[in-house]
Structures are given as C-alpha cells and as structure tokens.
Design an enzyme around this catalytic site. Sequence first.
Site, PDB file in Angstrom:
ATOM      1  N   GLY A   1      -8.148  15.177   3.961  1.00 55.75           N
ATOM      2  CA  GLY A   1      -6.769  15.176   2.721  1.00 55.75           C
ATOM      3  C   GLY A   1      -6.153  16.259   3.219  1.00 55.75           C
ATOM      4  O   GLY A   1      -5.116  15.883   2.776  1.00 55.75           O
TER       5      GLY A   1
ATOM      6  N   GLY B   1      -9.024  11.676   8.751  1.00 56.97           N
ATOM      7  CA  GLY B   1      -9.515  10.710   8.872  1.00 56.97           C
ATOM      8  C   GLY B   1      -6.985  10.275   9.202  1.00 56.97           C
ATOM      9  O   GLY B   1      -6.675  10.007  10.275  1.00 56.97           O
ATOM     10  N   ARG B   2      -6.799  10.472   8.284  1.00 57.32           N
ATOM     11  CA  ARG B   2      -5.425  10.232   7.740  1.00 57.32           C
ATOM     12  C   ARG B   2      -4.468  11.276   9.038  1.00 57.32           C
ATOM     13  O   ARG B   2      -4.011  11.118  10.025  1.00 57.32           O
ATOM     14  CB  ARG B   2      -5.230  10.676   6.726  1.00 57.32           C
ATOM     15  CG  ARG B   2      -3.352   9.912   6.237  1.00 57.32           C
ATOM     16  CD  ARG B   2      -3.464  10.641   4.841  1.00 57.32           C
ATOM     17  NE  ARG B   2      -4.033  10.359   4.162  1.00 57.32           N
ATOM     18  CZ  ARG B   2      -4.167   9.356   3.192  1.00 57.32           C
ATOM     19  NH1 ARG B   2      -3.710   7.842   3.349  1.00 57.32           N
ATOM     20  NH2 ARG B   2      -5.218   9.087   2.355  1.00 57.32           N
TER      21      ARG B   2
ATOM     22  N   CYS C   1      -0.348 -14.773  -2.490  1.00 60.26           N
ATOM     23  CA  CYS C   1      -0.151 -15.507  -3.925  1.00 60.26           C
ATOM     24  C   CYS C   1      -0.047 -14.068  -4.763  1.00 60.26           C
ATOM     25  O   CYS C   1      -0.671 -14.677  -5.388  1.00 60.26           O
ATOM     26  CB  CYS C   1      -0.429 -16.373  -3.891  1.00 60.26           C
ATOM     27  SG  CYS C   1       0.069 -18.035  -2.381  1.00 60.26           S
ATOM     28  N   GLU C   2       0.909 -12.768  -4.720  1.00 58.08           N
ATOM     29  CA  GLU C   2       1.050 -12.145  -5.089  1.00 58.08           C
ATOM     30  C   GLU C   2       2.002 -11.002  -4.902  1.00 58.08           C
ATOM     31  O   GLU C   2       2.442 -11.383  -4.138  1.00 58.08           O
ATOM     32  CB  GLU C   2      -0.850 -10.918  -4.781  1.00 58.08           C
ATOM     33  CG  GLU C   2      -1.748 -11.509  -4.464  1.00 58.08           C
ATOM     34  CD  GLU C   2      -2.369 -10.466  -5.722  1.00 58.08           C
ATOM     35  OE1 GLU C   2      -1.761  -9.580  -6.571  1.00 58.08           O
ATOM     36  OE2 GLU C   2      -3.689 -10.036  -5.576  1.00 58.08           O
TER      37      GLU C   2
HETATM   38  C1  LIG Z   1     -11.874   9.285   2.907  1.00 54.49           C
HETATM   39  C2  LIG Z   1     -12.734  10.855   3.191  1.00 54.49           C
HETATM   40  C3  LIG Z   1     -12.601  11.116   4.574  1.00 54.49           C
HETATM   41  C4  LIG Z   1     -10.872  11.145   5.134  1.00 54.49           C
HETATM   42  O1  LIG Z   1     -10.252  11.660   4.195  1.00 54.49           O
HETATM   43  P1  LIG Z   1      -8.681  11.947   4.643  1.00 54.49           P
HETATM   44  O2  LIG Z   1      -7.758  12.145   3.220  1.00 54.49           O
HETATM   45  O3  LIG Z   1      -8.099  10.405   5.823  1.00 54.49           O
HETATM   46  O4  LIG Z   1      -7.790  13.006   5.969  1.00 54.49           O
HETATM   47  C5  LIG Z   1     -13.431  12.744   4.909  1.00 54.49           C
HETATM   48  N1  LIG Z   1     -13.643  12.478   4.487  1.00 54.49           N
HETATM   49  C6  LIG Z   1     -15.044  12.245   3.973  1.00 54.49           C
HETATM   50  C7  LIG Z   1     -16.211  11.572   2.878  1.00 54.49           C
HETATM   51  C8  LIG Z   1     -14.209  10.590   3.753  1.00 54.49           C
HETATM   52  O5  LIG Z   1     -14.538   9.927   2.196  1.00 54.49           O
END
Ligand SMILES: *Cc1c(COP(=O)(O)O)cnc(C)c1O
Length: 425
Positions: A231, A275-276, A342-343
Amino acid sequence: MNKKPFVTKEQIEEIAKTYPTPFHLYDEKGIRENAKRVKEAFSWNPGFREYFAIKATPNPFLVDILREYGCGCDCSSETELMLCDAIGAKGEEIMFSSNDTPEEEYALAAKLGAIINLDDITHIDFVEQILGKLPETMSCRYNPGGVFTLSNGIMDNPGDSKYGMMTEQIFEAYRILKSKGVKRFGIHAFLASNTVTNEYYPQLAKQLFELAVKLEKETGADIAFINLSGGVGIPYRPDQEPNDILAIGEGVRKVYEEVLVPAGMGDIAIYTEMGRFMMGPYGALVTKAVHEKHIYKEYIGVDACAANLMRPAMYGAYHHITVLGKENAPCDHIYDVAGSLCENNDKFAIDRNLPKIDMGDYLFIHDAGAHGFSMGYNYNGRLRSAEILLQEDGTAKLIRRAETPKDYFATFDCFDFYKNLKFEK
Ligand SMILES: *Cc1c(COP(=O)(O)O)cnc(C)c1O
C-alpha cells in the site's frame, strides 16, 4: 518535478537492435538503491523483513536482487509459491497471504514451511483438515471495517473490501488457534492502496499495535510479528511528492515506542509486503510510435497495447510518458497514445501534452515496474513482451523472453488442428 527516464535514447536504440520493442525494462541500480533504503528505514527493528509482493513483478531475476537485501517473498497462489521455491526461498522467508484459497495451495505453502496468513476465521478448520495439524506459527488478516482516512484526503474503504476478519472474529480466531496448539502469532492488514504520503504506515501501525496489545492481553497469544503489508505508493504524476521511506520507518518506530514498548511487547518484528514501492518506479514499458492518425483527435499508435500494461485501461491510471531524445522539447502537441486492441480504452494517455512525435520515436512509459507486466493478458491474441534488466554496468540482460505464437497456442497442443499451425518462430 521532472520525471526522468533511467535510460537514454541511444541506449534504447542499442537494446532494440537485439530485442525489438515493446519490452519492459528494469533499472538494476534503482532497485538496489531503493531496497537498501527500505532496509535502513527499518533497521531499528531487529526482526524486520520486507516480503516482496511477488504478484507485482513475478520475475525470479528481480526477486533475487531483492533477496540480497534480506527480502522474503509474499505469495498468494500456487505458481507464485513454485517460483519462490525454485529460487531457493524457504520456510519463513515465504509469507502466504492469499484469500479464497484452494486446498492444494495451503498444502503447498505448508510443505514449503511458509508462514500462513489466514484471510478468514472459517479457514482455521479448512487448513486444519488439509494439514491434519496447524503450524506453530500463524497469522491472521484484520479488517477493521469502516473508512480509512489520511490527512491528505486519501481514503480507502475497508468496510467494502472482501479481505480479512472483523474485530470480534480476530479475537475469536486467536483463541481457537491457541487452543489448537498455535504458539506464535502474527497480525496483518492492508487498508489503503498506493498511498502517496508518509503517514499511511505509521497510522496503520498504531491501529495494529493497539490491537496487538489487546489481543495479547485478552487471549494470552504470543504475538511475534505485525505485518503492515503493501500500500505504500509511488508518484505516478510528476507533481506528486515521493514517499520518504526513511520518514515512514521513523514514523513506525515512534508509535512502536509509544504503544508496544510500554506494554512489554518491544520484541515484535515488523514485516512489510510492499510491491509497488519496491519495483514500480524502476520499470518502464518501452514502445515505438508506429502510426499517426488525424481524425477528431490526434492519435499516436504504438507497438505496445493494454495487454502489456493494463493499468490505464483498467483504472484510468496515469502513467507519465517521455519521448526519448525529446526530453527537453516543448510539450506543444496534444495526443491520445493508443495501442492496437479492439477496445477504445486501450490508450496509454488521453489528451496528453507531449513533444511532437515522429514515427520511430521511442516512448518510455514510466512506473510500469510493478503491476505492469504481471497484469498482462492475451486479448486480441496479443503476446506478452520480453522483460529486460538494465544492469548497473549499463548493459542489457534478457530476463524473460517475449512470448511467441507457440506459447499462445500451447494449450491446444493436444488437439488435431494444432499440427496445421505454421510457426515461423
Ligand atoms: C497486492 C498486495 C501487496 C502489495 O501491494 P502494493 O500496493 O504493491 O504494495 C501486498 N500484500 C498483499 C496481501 C497484496 O494483496
């Protein structure tokens, strides 16, 4: 702020001689510097671990770079678990944070010794039936309901989300787990996505730390870790202020000292599952302008499409675009930058001010390093692109080849018509 590509036009021209566009390009230097900062930001917590959210960028070469900085892997499916197993991640280096989980995936997670993070109270019996006996360490995902608001107006709506256990349920879950022999506990929550503010983790941490104190007091459970999950956002738009991970780590430390330490719980490990933030800015989709079209609007057609990067089509997400070699040219043209699906939502940019684009120009679509390639799909028979790592020494390394028609048709290989397909590559 001016968003700068991590690569020059000349470098792309060189790479494109071997690997035709479109491709996803990753910046090793940026990934390493950021991973080092994340580690430093939480170095006050001896048990800290970032579990990289594999779904964001499931490439073993990239995950391996993060593992050099102590990162574990956060998985949510069988294939993600298989990937982590294949690169040697073991036991508690793997967090299994899934939801609506199939039996066999819990079984594989347990076999690898991953920490299982339960999304729901009903999964206690489900997992016990599959495994026979619950693991000694287990985590529960929390959903406080309502609305989660930050002072800059960012909010998210946990009450509307499918994840996690309600407050009463998590207390009940801890009691049941304890009665079934679980010895070490974790708490997990993901309450807001792509938060571009240093406030999110500290505010979430405070809520979870206070919950941990109550949970430990009322259930006697030994809480070993608190997982702040993902997040943490990135500035997709050039006018956004990037998060300062050092300030975020310090903010979490402060509430840790305020809430956990006085409660005698100063040995709890902090986990994250970003992740992000770990990968987003350090990846780009590189594509070439191949058509221009002048109808009611001005269109630039590129050789990538939403199948390579779905976020603009799916969420209306902004991804900044730099026309390589024209970094300093005036942005005095207004274009829709479109792909070939095609969208009509297959547009990387709508009414975007850009320099004049000529056919053959390379466009660098920023911040595609997370939830980019991995959200790819095959609509319209489009194939997934290659992934390339721009190494610290400036050379390019192929870290996933592009799909070929053979890959696309592979799931027909047991049928008769398959032998009539004429593959040239
Ligand atoms: C998608 C997800 C993340 C990573 O989220 P980011 O927004 O990319 O930091 C971490 N934990 C869970 C359980 C997720 O579903």
